[in-house]
Design a protein around this motif. Structure first.
Motif, PDB file in Angstrom:
ATOM      1  N   GLU A   1     -34.853  -2.683  10.726  1.00 10.55           N
ATOM      2  CA  GLU A   1     -33.623  -1.923  10.974  1.00 10.55           C
ATOM      3  C   GLU A   1     -32.696  -1.971   9.766  1.00 10.55           C
ATOM      4  OE1 GLU A   1     -29.958  -1.650  14.245  1.00 10.55           O
ATOM      5  OE2 GLU A   1     -31.554  -3.137  14.469  1.00 10.55           O
ATOM      6  N   GLU A   2     -32.634  -3.117   9.108  1.00 12.36           N
ATOM      7  CA  GLU A   2     -31.786  -3.246   7.924  1.00 12.36           C
ATOM      8  C   GLU A   2     -32.245  -2.307   6.811  1.00 12.36           C
ATOM      9  OE1 GLU A   2     -32.009  -7.356   6.979  1.00 12.36           O
ATOM     10  OE2 GLU A   2     -30.875  -8.005   8.745  1.00 12.36           O
ATOM     11  N   THR A   3     -33.553  -2.192   6.645  1.00 10.69           N
ATOM     12  CA  THR A   3     -34.095  -1.305   5.611  1.00 10.69           C
ATOM     13  C   THR A   3     -33.773   0.145   5.924  1.00 10.69           C
ATOM     14  OG1 THR A   3     -35.892  -2.855   5.144  1.00 10.69           O
ATOM     15  CG2 THR A   3     -36.188  -0.582   4.416  1.00 10.69           C
ATOM     16  N   VAL A   4     -33.932   0.529   7.187  1.00 10.22           N
ATOM     17  CA  VAL A   4     -33.617   1.904   7.588  1.00 10.22           C
ATOM     18  C   VAL A   4     -32.146   2.204   7.337  1.00 10.22           C
ATOM     19  CG1 VAL A   4     -33.445   3.485   9.552  1.00 10.22           C
ATOM     20  CG2 VAL A   4     -35.470   2.046   9.280  1.00 10.22           C
ATOM     21  N   LYS A   5     -31.263   1.284   7.698  1.00 10.97           N
ATOM     22  CA  LYS A   5     -29.830   1.510   7.507  1.00 10.97           C
ATOM     23  C   LYS A   5     -29.459   1.586   6.029  1.00 10.97           C
ATOM     24  CE  LYS A   5     -28.127  -0.440  11.842  1.00 10.97           C
ATOM     25  NZ  LYS A   5     -27.303  -1.504  12.488  1.00 10.97           N
ATOM     26  N   ARG A   6     -30.179   0.826   5.206  1.00 10.43           N
ATOM     27  CA  ARG A   6     -29.865   0.816   3.776  1.00 10.43           C
ATOM     28  C   ARG A   6     -30.258   2.122   3.102  1.00 10.43           C
ATOM     29  NH1 ARG A   6     -31.943  -3.648   2.872  1.00 10.43           N
ATOM     30  NH2 ARG A   6     -33.915  -3.154   1.857  1.00 10.43           N
ATOM     31  N   TYR A   7     -31.390   2.685   3.509  1.00 12.40           N
ATOM     32  CA  TYR A   7     -31.880   3.896   2.849  1.00 12.40           C
ATOM     33  C   TYR A   7     -31.561   5.176   3.612  1.00 12.40           C
ATOM     34  CZ  TYR A   7     -34.462   1.014  -0.462  1.00 12.40           C
ATOM     35  OH  TYR A   7     -34.800   0.125  -1.447  1.00 12.40           O
ATOM     36  N   LEU A   8     -31.378   5.064   4.924  1.00 16.67           N
ATOM     37  CA  LEU A   8     -31.086   6.240   5.750  1.00 16.67           C
ATOM     38  C   LEU A   8     -29.765   6.003   6.475  1.00 16.67           C
ATOM     39  CD1 LEU A   8     -34.668   6.749   7.250  1.00 16.67           C
ATOM     40  CD2 LEU A   8     -33.688   7.903   5.262  1.00 16.67           C
ATOM     41  N   SER A   9     -28.727   5.815   5.689  1.00 11.54           N
ATOM     42  CA  SER A   9     -27.436   5.403   6.238  1.00 11.54           C
ATOM     43  C   SER A   9     -26.822   6.419   7.186  1.00 11.54           C
ATOM     44  CB  SER A   9     -26.455   5.112   5.096  1.00 11.54           C
ATOM     45  OG  SER A   9     -26.305   6.248   4.258  1.00 11.54           O
ATOM     46  N   ASP A  10     -27.186   7.704   7.042  1.00 13.32           N
ATOM     47  CA  ASP A  10     -26.589   8.720   7.911  1.00 13.32           C
ATOM     48  C   ASP A  10     -27.473   9.072   9.100  1.00 13.32           C
ATOM     49  OD1 ASP A  10     -28.583   9.959   6.487  1.00 13.32           O
ATOM     50  OD2 ASP A  10     -27.436  11.788   6.066  1.00 13.32           O
ATOM     51  N   ARG A  11     -28.544   8.323   9.302  1.00 15.90           N
ATOM     52  CA  ARG A  11     -29.460   8.661  10.402  1.00 15.90           C
ATOM     53  C   ARG A  11     -28.791   8.551  11.762  1.00 15.90           C
ATOM     54  NH1 ARG A  11     -35.810   7.082  11.053  1.00 15.90           N
ATOM     55  NH2 ARG A  11     -36.010   9.011   9.835  1.00 15.90           N
ATOM     56  N   ASP A  12     -27.859   7.607  11.917  1.00 17.68           N
ATOM     57  CA  ASP A  12     -27.183   7.451  13.209  1.00 17.68           C
ATOM     58  C   ASP A  12     -26.402   8.702  13.591  1.00 17.68           C
ATOM     59  OD1 ASP A  12     -28.191   4.935  13.576  1.00 17.68           O
ATOM     60  OD2 ASP A  12     -26.416   3.887  12.828  1.00 17.68           O
ATOM     61  N   GLU A  13     -26.022   9.495  12.586  1.00 20.27           N
ATOM     62  CA  GLU A  13     -25.263  10.718  12.855  1.00 20.27           C
ATOM     63  C   GLU A  13     -26.174  11.867  13.260  1.00 20.27           C
ATOM     64  OE1 GLU A  13     -23.073  11.467   9.316  1.00 20.27           O
ATOM     65  OE2 GLU A  13     -22.251   9.436   9.214  1.00 20.27           O
ATOM     66  N   MET A  14     -27.465  11.675  13.103  1.00 19.99           N
ATOM     67  CA  MET A  14     -28.437  12.711  13.458  1.00 19.99           C
ATOM     68  C   MET A  14     -29.087  12.346  14.786  1.00 19.99           C
ATOM     69  SD  MET A  14     -30.393  13.300   9.850  1.00 19.99           S
ATOM     70  CE  MET A  14     -29.479  13.524   8.322  1.00 19.99           C
ATOM     71  N   GLU A  15     -28.655  12.976  15.831  1.00 25.25           N
ATOM     72  CA  GLU A  15     -29.206  12.664  17.148  1.00 25.25           C
ATOM     73  C   GLU A  15     -30.689  13.001  17.189  1.00 25.25           C
ATOM     74  OE1 GLU A  15     -28.279  13.638  21.858  1.00 25.25           O
ATOM     75  OE2 GLU A  15     -27.210  14.684  20.257  1.00 25.25           O
ATOM     76  N   ALA A  16     -31.478  12.058  17.671  1.00 30.10           N
ATOM     77  CA  ALA A  16     -32.931  12.259  17.748  1.00 30.10           C
ATOM     78  C   ALA A  16     -33.333  12.659  19.158  1.00 30.10           C
ATOM     79  CB  ALA A  16     -33.661  10.992  17.336  1.00 30.10           C
ATOM     80  N   LEU A  17     -34.330  13.500  19.229  1.00 32.06           N
ATOM     81  CA  LEU A  17     -34.880  13.953  20.502  1.00 32.06           C
ATOM     82  C   LEU A  17     -36.202  13.229  20.728  1.00 32.06           C
ATOM     83  CD1 LEU A  17     -33.875  16.297  22.467  1.00 32.06           C
ATOM     84  CD2 LEU A  17     -35.760  17.629  21.516  1.00 32.06           C
ATOM     85  N   SER A  18     -36.418  12.724  21.934  1.00 32.02           N
ATOM     86  CA  SER A  18     -37.677  12.052  22.247  1.00 32.02           C
ATOM     87  C   SER A  18     -38.770  13.090  22.495  1.00 32.02           C
ATOM     88  CB  SER A  18     -37.525  11.171  23.484  1.00 32.02           C
ATOM     89  OG  SER A  18     -37.369  11.976  24.644  1.00 32.02           O
ATOM     90  N   GLN A  19     -40.012  12.631  22.494  1.00 33.36           N
ATOM     91  CA  GLN A  19     -41.124  13.526  22.799  1.00 33.36           C
ATOM     92  C   GLN A  19     -40.994  14.122  24.201  1.00 33.36           C
ATOM     93  OE1 GLN A  19     -45.131  12.304  21.615  1.00 33.36           O
ATOM     94  NE2 GLN A  19     -44.261  10.489  20.677  1.00 33.36           N
ATOM     95  N   GLU A  20     -40.584  13.289  25.154  1.00 29.36           N
ATOM     96  CA  GLU A  20     -40.457  13.761  26.534  1.00 29.36           C
ATOM     97  C   GLU A  20     -39.379  14.841  26.635  1.00 29.36           C
ATOM     98  OE1 GLU A  20     -42.358   9.938  26.303  1.00 29.36           O
ATOM     99  OE2 GLU A  20     -40.390  10.589  25.574  1.00 29.36           O
ATOM    100  N   GLU A  21     -38.266  14.623  25.919  1.00 27.86           N
ATOM    101  CA  GLU A  21     -37.190  15.621  25.955  1.00 27.86           C
ATOM    102  C   GLU A  21     -37.635  16.930  25.310  1.00 27.86           C
ATOM    103  OE1 GLU A  21     -33.073  13.050  25.707  1.00 27.86           O
ATOM    104  OE2 GLU A  21     -34.385  13.064  23.941  1.00 27.86           O
ATOM    105  N   LEU A  22     -38.369  16.824  24.200  1.00 30.68           N
ATOM    106  CA  LEU A  22     -38.841  18.045  23.548  1.00 30.68           C
ATOM    107  C   LEU A  22     -39.814  18.799  24.449  1.00 30.68           C
ATOM    108  CD1 LEU A  22     -39.009  19.978  21.209  1.00 30.68           C
ATOM    109  CD2 LEU A  22     -40.755  18.509  20.169  1.00 30.68           C
TER     110      LEU A  22
END
Length: 224
Positions: free
Chosen positions: A107-128
């Motif tokens: 999680e630390e690595t993701v936050k360090r390199y993809l710092s704006d990912r939390d602002e991008m709402e993700a859709l699950s496979q089931e929702e799609l």
């Protein structure tokens, strides 16, 4: 079975199981598995994608082939590699999920390199899947076109992320857009959603990628 035989049996059987662990113990080999889950590739293609030398890529592929995790086919002078079985990707996904659960560093690595990912709402496979049944979403496959042709979510449109800006005017402004790529740590969909949102589009990314969709038993389409 005598005690000595029991011990010999356990030593030997666990050694065979350990071979899988050794094959999965290289970051480079895990990336190769991830890439081969998209489509078959040559050594040269894999070397270019991973920025490894051809010789080093070939060595890693030989390890995977030796443990029957990948297959090779020859076409003239060229050799093509692919995953030996969908279970190989399932095993890699299980390793990935375990690391996500047990290692805070993921999680630390993701936050360090993809710092704006939390602002991008993700859709699950089931929702799609539900949205596709209602036909109220446009799905974009932003991987390279060759990967789209090898397999894609039914109804998805292929627009590689590096071509997205030149095709923006072709996308309806009144329709929700979901972009997906190779997997949860592929940044193509992040880049696509970022570009779409900057243009005022209602865009989200799929939480996982095409191989995850496939191993969950969902259907895929092939070709352009």
């Amino acid at each position: 079975m005598e005690d000595k035989q029991k011990r010999a049996f356990k030593d030997e059987i666990y050694e065979q199981f350990a071979r899988m662990g050794k094959a999965f113990s290289s970051a480079s080999r895990l990336e190769l598995i991830d890439l081969l889950a998209q489509r078959e590739r040559t050594v040269d293609e894999l070397a270019e994608e991973t920025e490894m030398s051809v010789a080093n890529t070939s060595r890693h592929l030989q390890v995977l082939k030796g443990e029957r995790l990948v297959r090779r086919r020859k076409e003239g002078t060229r050799a093509y590699y692919t995953l030996a079985d969908p279970e190989v990707y399932r095993a890699w996904k299980a390793v990935r999920s375990l690391a996500e659960t047990r290692l805070a560093e993921v999680e630390e690595t993701v936050k360090r390199y993809l710092s704006d990912r939390d602002e991008m709402e993700a859709l699950s496979q089931e929702e799609l899947e539900e949205r596709l049944e209602r036909d109220d979403v446009l799905v974009l496959d932003v991987r390279p076109e060759e990967e789209f042709e090898a397999g894609h979510i039914p109804g998805a449109r292929s627009i590689p992320v590096d071509q997205l800006e030149e095709h923006l005017d072709e996308l309806p402004e009144d329709r929700d857009i979901v972009a997906y790529c190779r997997g949860p740590y592929c940044v193509y969909s992040d880049d696509a959603v970022r570009k779409l949102q900057e243009k005022g589009r209602n865009a989200r990314r799929l939480s996982e990628g095409l191989p995850d969709w496939l191993v969950e038993g969902r259907s895929v389409e092939h070709g352009g």
